[in-house]
Design a protein around this motif. Structure first.
Motif, short mmCIF file in Angstrom:
data_model
loop_
_atom_site.label_atom_id
_atom_site.label_comp_id
_atom_site.label_asym_id
_atom_site.label_seq_id
_atom_site.Cartn_x
_atom_site.Cartn_y
_atom_site.Cartn_z
N LEU A 77 0.71 -1.28 0.09
CA LEU A 77 0.33 -0.29 0.11
C LEU A 77 0.87 1.25 -0.27
CD1 LEU A 77 -3.03 -0.88 2.32
CD2 LEU A 77 -2.88 -0.11 0.10
N LYS A 78 2.12 0.94 0.94
CA LYS A 78 3.25 2.84 0.57
C LYS A 78 3.70 2.38 -0.35
CE LYS A 78 6.64 4.53 3.25
NZ LYS A 78 7.27 5.66 2.34
N ARG A 79 3.85 1.36 -1.54
CA ARG A 79 4.35 2.10 -2.96
C ARG A 79 2.92 2.81 -3.69
NH1 ARG A 79 7.37 -3.00 -1.86
NH2 ARG A 79 5.21 -4.56 -2.97
N LYS A 80 2.20 1.77 -3.23
CA LYS A 80 0.89 2.50 -4.57
C LYS A 80 0.45 3.98 -3.68
CE LYS A 80 -1.96 -2.32 -4.72
NZ LYS A 80 -2.76 -2.81 -4.33
N THR A 81 0.43 3.81 -2.99
CA THR A 81 0.07 5.96 -2.53
C THR A 81 1.02 6.73 -2.62
OG1 THR A 81 1.01 5.34 -0.19
CG2 THR A 81 -1.94 4.73 -0.17
N ASP A 82 2.41 6.10 -2.24
CA ASP A 82 3.87 6.95 -3.08
C ASP A 82 3.95 7.08 -4.68
OD1 ASP A 82 4.46 6.73 0.10
OD2 ASP A 82 6.61 6.01 -0.87
N VAL A 83 3.10 5.96 -5.29
CA VAL A 83 3.54 5.99 -6.78
C VAL A 83 2.24 7.29 -7.30
CG1 VAL A 83 2.27 5.44 -9.00
CG2 VAL A 83 4.29 4.49 -7.69
N LEU A 84 1.22 7.10 -6.49
CA LEU A 84 -0.21 8.21 -6.93
C LEU A 84 0.48 9.33 -6.24
CD1 LEU A 84 -3.28 6.48 -5.47
CD2 LEU A 84 -2.48 7.11 -7.56
N THR A 85 0.72 9.74 -5.01
CA THR A 85 1.28 11.10 -4.74
C THR A 85 2.74 11.78 -6.19
OG1 THR A 85 1.23 10.83 -2.63
CG2 THR A 85 2.24 12.48 -2.75
N TRP A 86 3.38 10.72 -6.03
CA TRP A 86 4.69 10.91 -7.33
C TRP A 86 4.21 11.78 -8.41
CZ3 TRP A 86 6.47 9.53 -11.87
CH2 TRP A 86 7.97 9.65 -11.91
N VAL A 87 2.69 10.85 -8.71
CA VAL A 87 2.57 11.28 -10.70
C VAL A 87 1.58 12.43 -10.54
CG1 VAL A 87 0.72 11.08 -12.26
CG2 VAL A 87 2.15 8.45 -11.44
N GLY A 88 1.37 12.62 -9.36
CA GLY A 88 -0.18 13.71 -8.89
C GLY A 88 0.83 14.77 -8.52
N LEU A 89 2.00 15.01 -8.21
CA LEU A 89 2.58 16.23 -8.35
C LEU A 89 3.81 16.43 -8.98
CD1 LEU A 89 4.54 15.62 -4.68
CD2 LEU A 89 2.20 17.38 -5.36
N VAL A 90 4.24 15.31 -9.98
CA VAL A 90 4.89 15.42 -11.27
C VAL A 90 4.49 15.76 -12.74
CG1 VAL A 90 5.22 13.06 -12.16
CG2 VAL A 90 6.99 14.40 -12.18
N VAL A 91 3.32 16.00 -13.25
CA VAL A 91 2.48 15.83 -14.00
C VAL A 91 2.52 17.67 -13.84
CG1 VAL A 91 0.54 16.02 -15.05
CG2 VAL A 91 1.73 14.01 -14.19
N PRO A 92 1.92 18.04 -13.26
CA PRO A 92 1.97 19.89 -13.15
C PRO A 92 3.33 20.56 -12.45
CG PRO A 92 0.74 18.79 -11.58
CD PRO A 92 1.55 17.60 -11.95
N VAL B 249 -3.87 12.77 -20.04
CA VAL B 249 -3.83 10.98 -20.31
C VAL B 249 -3.55 10.93 -18.90
CG1 VAL B 249 -3.51 9.44 -21.16
CG2 VAL B 249 -4.63 10.86 -23.12
N ILE B 250 -2.40 11.12 -18.85
CA ILE B 250 -2.06 10.92 -17.69
C ILE B 250 -2.70 11.17 -16.09
CG2 ILE B 250 0.05 11.32 -16.15
CD1 ILE B 250 1.81 10.94 -18.08
N ALA B 251 -3.07 12.69 -16.72
CA ALA B 251 -4.07 13.38 -14.66
C ALA B 251 -5.52 12.43 -14.68
CB ALA B 251 -4.48 14.99 -15.69
N ALA B 252 -5.98 11.95 -16.08
CA ALA B 252 -6.82 11.18 -16.31
C ALA B 252 -7.46 9.90 -15.26
CB ALA B 252 -8.05 11.00 -17.53
N VAL B 253 -5.93 9.02 -16.10
CA VAL B 253 -5.51 7.87 -15.03
C VAL B 253 -5.62 8.27 -13.61
CG1 VAL B 253 -3.59 5.74 -14.95
CG2 VAL B 253 -5.12 6.32 -17.53
N GLN B 254 -4.54 9.15 -12.87
CA GLN B 254 -4.13 9.76 -12.07
C GLN B 254 -4.98 9.76 -10.86
OE1 GLN B 254 -3.94 12.72 -9.88
NE2 GLN B 254 -2.57 11.77 -8.70
N LEU B 255 -6.30 10.46 -11.98
CA LEU B 255 -7.83 10.72 -11.07
C LEU B 255 -8.77 9.74 -10.89
CD1 LEU B 255 -9.29 12.73 -9.95
CD2 LEU B 255 -10.38 12.69 -12.32
N ALA B 256 -8.46 8.74 -11.80
CA ALA B 256 -9.05 7.46 -11.51
C ALA B 256 -8.32 6.54 -10.15
CB ALA B 256 -8.89 6.55 -12.91
N MET B 257 -7.29 6.63 -10.47
CA MET B 257 -6.58 5.86 -9.27
C MET B 257 -6.57 6.08 -7.89
SD MET B 257 -5.77 2.68 -10.66
CE MET B 257 -4.88 2.41 -9.46
N ASN B 258 -6.11 7.80 -7.90
CA ASN B 258 -6.76 8.41 -6.65
C ASN B 258 -8.19 7.73 -6.32
OD1 ASN B 258 -4.98 9.72 -5.68
ND2 ASN B 258 -4.97 11.26 -7.16
#
Length: 188
Positions: free
Chosen positions: A33-48, A73-82
């Motif tokens: 779960l830590k890996r998953k939440t870290d990836v979500l956080t990273w993608v959420g920050l790195v794209v903008p 597209v990346i933001a949409a996938v990240q939003l769905a994962m969030n």
């Protein structure tokens, strides 16, 4: 017939085995779960940040449309994962799993210490009963978290390895964490 010191030592060792295995299960869950939440956080920050850096560096140019499309597209996938992480309560599960791993490690350590250095019988009985109440409460809470058979097998292997116990099915004492073909201590 009243239970003696040896009986309580055996119960303590069994309690340590169970608590240690459960700790490994929840430790694995927490790591996943830590890996998953870290990836979500990273993608959420790195794209903008990347979009801002690209605009700041190059300004608008002919590739701008492509950059925006890829980012969208990346933001949409990240939003769905969030959204999925919120529905599945990843953060709460991460917190619970980390806490359960620590609590079960503590139980295993205290059970082992009680088995290895037992006090007088009356004190041993009292300490064991207190530890058992805590253990039963922890098992009840952990039992509500839907531990799978695959996770049980994954928790069994490090337990048998640490305590140098043979598996009840294959009769082997595991020497590695590599999964075996055994239906009790492998196949995870």
């Amino acid at each position: 017939m009243a239970a003696g010191v040896g009986d309580y030592q055996g119960k303590c060792r069994d309690g340590a085995l169970h608590a240690f295995g459960t700790a490994r299960i929840f430790e694995q869950r927490a790591n996943r779960l830590k890996r998953k939440t870290d990836v979500l956080t990273w993608v959420g920050l790195v794209v903008p940040l990347l979009i801002g850096a690209l605009v700041g560096t190059f300004g608008k140019n002919k590739l701008w449309g492509l950059v925006i499309t890829i980012a969208a597209v990346i933001a949409a996938v990240q939003l769905a994962m969030n959204l999925w992480s919120l529905i599945r309560r990843w953060r709460e599960e991460l917190s619970y799993s980390s806490g359960s791993a620590a609590a079960n490690d503590s139980l295993a350590t205290r059970y082992t210490a009680l088995a290895d250095g037992p006090p007088a019988l009356a004190t041993l009985r009292a300490q064991f009963e207190k530890l058992e109440v805590e253990d039963i409460s922890r098992r009840d809470r952990d039992g509500e978290k839907g531990v799978t058979e695959k996770e049980r097998r994954m928790g069994m292997r490090p337990t048998l390895r640490k305590y140098q116990r043979p598996c009840g099915a294959c009769l082997a004492v595991p020497t590695t964490m590599d999964p075996s073909a055994c239906g009790v201590c492998g196949q995870f």
